[in-house]
Write a protein that holds these residues in place. Structure first.
Motif, mmCIF file in Angstrom:
data_model
loop_
_atom_site.group_PDB
_atom_site.id
_atom_site.type_symbol
_atom_site.label_atom_id
_atom_site.label_comp_id
_atom_site.label_asym_id
_atom_site.label_seq_id
_atom_site.Cartn_x
_atom_site.Cartn_y
_atom_site.Cartn_z
ATOM 1 N N GLN A 187 0.844 -1.207 0.000
ATOM 2 C CA GLN A 187 0.000 0.000 0.000
ATOM 3 C C GLN A 187 0.879 1.257 0.000
ATOM 4 O O GLN A 187 0.644 2.189 -0.756
ATOM 5 C CB GLN A 187 -0.941 -0.020 1.212
ATOM 6 C CG GLN A 187 -2.191 0.850 1.049
ATOM 7 C CD GLN A 187 -1.974 2.303 1.448
ATOM 8 O OE1 GLN A 187 -0.926 2.689 1.929
ATOM 9 N NE2 GLN A 187 -2.989 3.137 1.211
ATOM 10 N N THR A 217 2.610 1.562 -3.386
ATOM 11 C CA THR A 217 1.689 1.978 -4.454
ATOM 12 C C THR A 217 1.304 3.452 -4.304
ATOM 13 O O THR A 217 1.279 4.205 -5.276
ATOM 14 C CB THR A 217 0.416 1.102 -4.434
ATOM 15 O OG1 THR A 217 0.803 -0.272 -4.392
ATOM 16 C CG2 THR A 217 -0.441 1.327 -5.654
ATOM 17 N N LYS A 218 1.022 3.849 -3.067
ATOM 18 C CA LYS A 218 0.664 5.255 -2.839
ATOM 19 C C LYS A 218 1.835 6.163 -3.224
ATOM 20 O O LYS A 218 1.659 7.214 -3.829
ATOM 21 C CB LYS A 218 0.304 5.451 -1.365
ATOM 22 C CG LYS A 218 -0.387 6.747 -1.065
ATOM 23 C CD LYS A 218 -1.859 6.519 -0.861
ATOM 24 C CE LYS A 218 -2.575 7.783 -0.479
ATOM 25 N NZ LYS A 218 -3.813 7.555 0.218
ATOM 26 N N TYR A 226 1.993 6.543 -7.093
ATOM 27 C CA TYR A 226 0.998 7.457 -7.680
ATOM 28 C C TYR A 226 1.281 8.903 -7.278
ATOM 29 O O TYR A 226 1.130 9.829 -8.076
ATOM 30 C CB TYR A 226 -0.424 7.031 -7.279
ATOM 31 C CG TYR A 226 -0.930 5.906 -8.142
ATOM 32 C CD1 TYR A 226 -1.632 6.158 -9.320
ATOM 33 C CD2 TYR A 226 -0.676 4.578 -7.818
ATOM 34 C CE1 TYR A 226 -2.074 5.125 -10.132
ATOM 35 C CE2 TYR A 226 -1.116 3.525 -8.622
ATOM 36 C CZ TYR A 226 -1.813 3.813 -9.787
ATOM 37 O OH TYR A 226 -2.244 2.795 -10.594
ATOM 38 N N GLU A 238 2.277 11.624 -10.168
ATOM 39 C CA GLU A 238 1.408 12.783 -10.376
ATOM 40 C C GLU A 238 2.191 14.089 -10.196
ATOM 41 O O GLU A 238 2.020 15.038 -10.951
ATOM 42 C CB GLU A 238 0.255 12.712 -9.372
ATOM 43 C CG GLU A 238 -0.886 13.631 -9.751
ATOM 44 C CD GLU A 238 -2.155 13.280 -9.001
ATOM 45 O OE1 GLU A 238 -2.462 12.082 -8.844
ATOM 46 O OE2 GLU A 238 -2.820 14.217 -8.552
ATOM 47 N N SER A 252 -4.636 10.634 -8.403
ATOM 48 C CA SER A 252 -4.792 9.519 -9.348
ATOM 49 C C SER A 252 -4.790 8.165 -8.643
ATOM 50 O O SER A 252 -5.284 7.186 -9.188
ATOM 51 C CB SER A 252 -3.697 9.575 -10.412
ATOM 52 O OG SER A 252 -2.431 9.608 -9.804
ATOM 53 N N TYR A 253 -4.237 8.105 -7.432
ATOM 54 C CA TYR A 253 -4.294 6.843 -6.674
ATOM 55 C C TYR A 253 -5.753 6.437 -6.468
ATOM 56 O O TYR A 253 -6.096 5.266 -6.602
ATOM 57 C CB TYR A 253 -3.597 7.022 -5.319
ATOM 58 C CG TYR A 253 -3.716 5.831 -4.389
ATOM 59 C CD1 TYR A 253 -2.776 4.808 -4.413
ATOM 60 C CD2 TYR A 253 -4.766 5.726 -3.476
ATOM 61 C CE1 TYR A 253 -2.874 3.717 -3.563
ATOM 62 C CE2 TYR A 253 -4.877 4.640 -2.620
ATOM 63 C CZ TYR A 253 -3.921 3.643 -2.668
ATOM 64 O OH TYR A 253 -4.028 2.553 -1.818
ATOM 65 N N GLU A 254 -6.590 7.433 -6.134
ATOM 66 C CA GLU A 254 -7.995 7.119 -5.870
ATOM 67 C C GLU A 254 -8.788 6.905 -7.146
ATOM 68 O O GLU A 254 -9.814 6.229 -7.135
ATOM 69 C CB GLU A 254 -8.620 8.229 -5.015
ATOM 70 C CG GLU A 254 -8.034 8.211 -3.618
ATOM 71 C CD GLU A 254 -8.594 9.286 -2.710
ATOM 72 O OE1 GLU A 254 -9.465 10.046 -3.143
ATOM 73 O OE2 GLU A 254 -8.126 9.347 -1.561
ATOM 74 N N SER A 312 -11.316 0.204 -7.177
ATOM 75 C CA SER A 312 -10.275 1.138 -6.761
ATOM 76 C C SER A 312 -9.139 0.350 -6.110
ATOM 77 O O SER A 312 -9.318 -0.818 -5.722
ATOM 78 C CB SER A 312 -10.830 2.166 -5.779
ATOM 79 O OG SER A 312 -11.071 1.541 -4.532
ATOM 80 N N ILE A 313 -8.014 1.009 -5.956
ATOM 81 C CA ILE A 313 -6.856 0.317 -5.350
ATOM 82 C C ILE A 313 -7.186 -0.077 -3.911
ATOM 83 O O ILE A 313 -6.881 -1.190 -3.469
ATOM 84 C CB ILE A 313 -5.591 1.202 -5.423
ATOM 85 C CG1 ILE A 313 -5.226 1.467 -6.885
ATOM 86 C CG2 ILE A 313 -4.427 0.537 -4.708
ATOM 87 C CD1 ILE A 313 -4.046 2.397 -7.091
ATOM 88 N N ASP A 314 -7.828 0.842 -3.183
ATOM 89 C CA ASP A 314 -8.156 0.503 -1.791
ATOM 90 C C ASP A 314 -9.177 -0.634 -1.703
ATOM 91 O O ASP A 314 -9.100 -1.466 -0.794
ATOM 92 C CB ASP A 314 -8.650 1.746 -1.043
ATOM 93 C CG ASP A 314 -7.485 2.664 -0.654
ATOM 94 O OD1 ASP A 314 -6.354 2.148 -0.525
ATOM 95 O OD2 ASP A 314 -7.702 3.873 -0.481
#
Lengths: 162, 64
Positions: free
Chosen positions: A111, A114-115, A118, A122, B42-44, B52-54
């Motif tokens: 997690q 990945t966060k 992104y 961005e 963009s993660y969300e 979604s990723i979560d």
């Protein structure tokens, strides 16, 4: 000519600095727990291990500052290092449940990784090249395969595309 | 085996220290997790097979 003793020595991370970083980490973990639907009573972490992880990443920050003429680590590398150390030290554990902790640690590491991907992509106006298959492969790999710090940092860079 | 030539040590000394090819951090003193906590983007918006990723993470946790 400079002798070894002329070079600076590492000073332990200050109490104020680690408190600041631990508070930010704690807030992030709280948000993550809520987003992923995990009850507060179900998961715990080893404070000693997490504080050590924070300092280990901080040391690498200093390493980049000193040796690479950069202002510390960029966020992608830093997230990768947290990912590595969580996989290595396994600081998270289930409470009151017979579930394997290594899977929990792999998910939390993934997690953060990945966060970080992104966030960084961005910020730089780029994209993340990741799909469900890559994601599942990474989850498997984080559980069972060997990773080095440098390999995870390089992997992160390779997943950022134009 | 030969000794190191004087040229080689001179070239070595004149060479710039290696500059890492990664992009430097704009705000190195901001804790990473502060920045990640405040980040929404963009993660969300990203989707893996429509989720979604979560949501994908929640599914993974449910299977642990």
């Amino acid at each position: 000519m400079k002798n070894i003793k002329d070079y600076p020595k590492y000073e332990k991370i200050s109490k104020e600095q680690i408190e600041l970083m631990a508070a930010a980490f704690n807030r992030y973990l709280g948000n993550m727990r809520e987003t992923l639907g995990v009850n507060k009573e179900d998961v715990a972490f080893c404070e000693e291990a997490l504080l050590e992880i924070i300092e280990l990443v901080w040391k690498r920050h200093i390493y980049f500052q000193v040796f690479h003429k950069l202002n510390g680590l960029n966020e992608l590398k830093e997230a990768s290092l947290y990912c590595f150390w969580i996989l290595k030290m396994q600081p998270f554990a289930w409470l009151n449940a017979v579930k394997p902790n290594y899977k929990l640690n792999s998910i939390i590491a993934l997690q953060i990784f990945t966060k970080g991907l992104y966030f960084y992509a961005e910020k730089k106006g780029k994209k993340v090249n990741m799909n469900k298959l890559t994601f599942e492969e990474l989850y498997y790999s984080f559980r069972y395969r060997d990773w080095s710090k440098e390999a995870i940092m390089d992997l992160a860079s390779s997943l950022i595309i134009q | 085996m030969s000794y190191f030539s004087e040229d080689a040590t001179e070239r070595f000394h004149e060479r710039d220290n290696r500059v890492h090819n990664s992009i430097a951090r704009e705000n190195p003193d901001e804790p990473l997790f502060e920045a990640l906590s405040n980040y929404k983007g963009s993660y969300e918006e990203a989707r893996f097979d429509g989720k979604s990723i979560d949501e994908t993470f929640r599914d993974m946790l449910a299977k642990v």
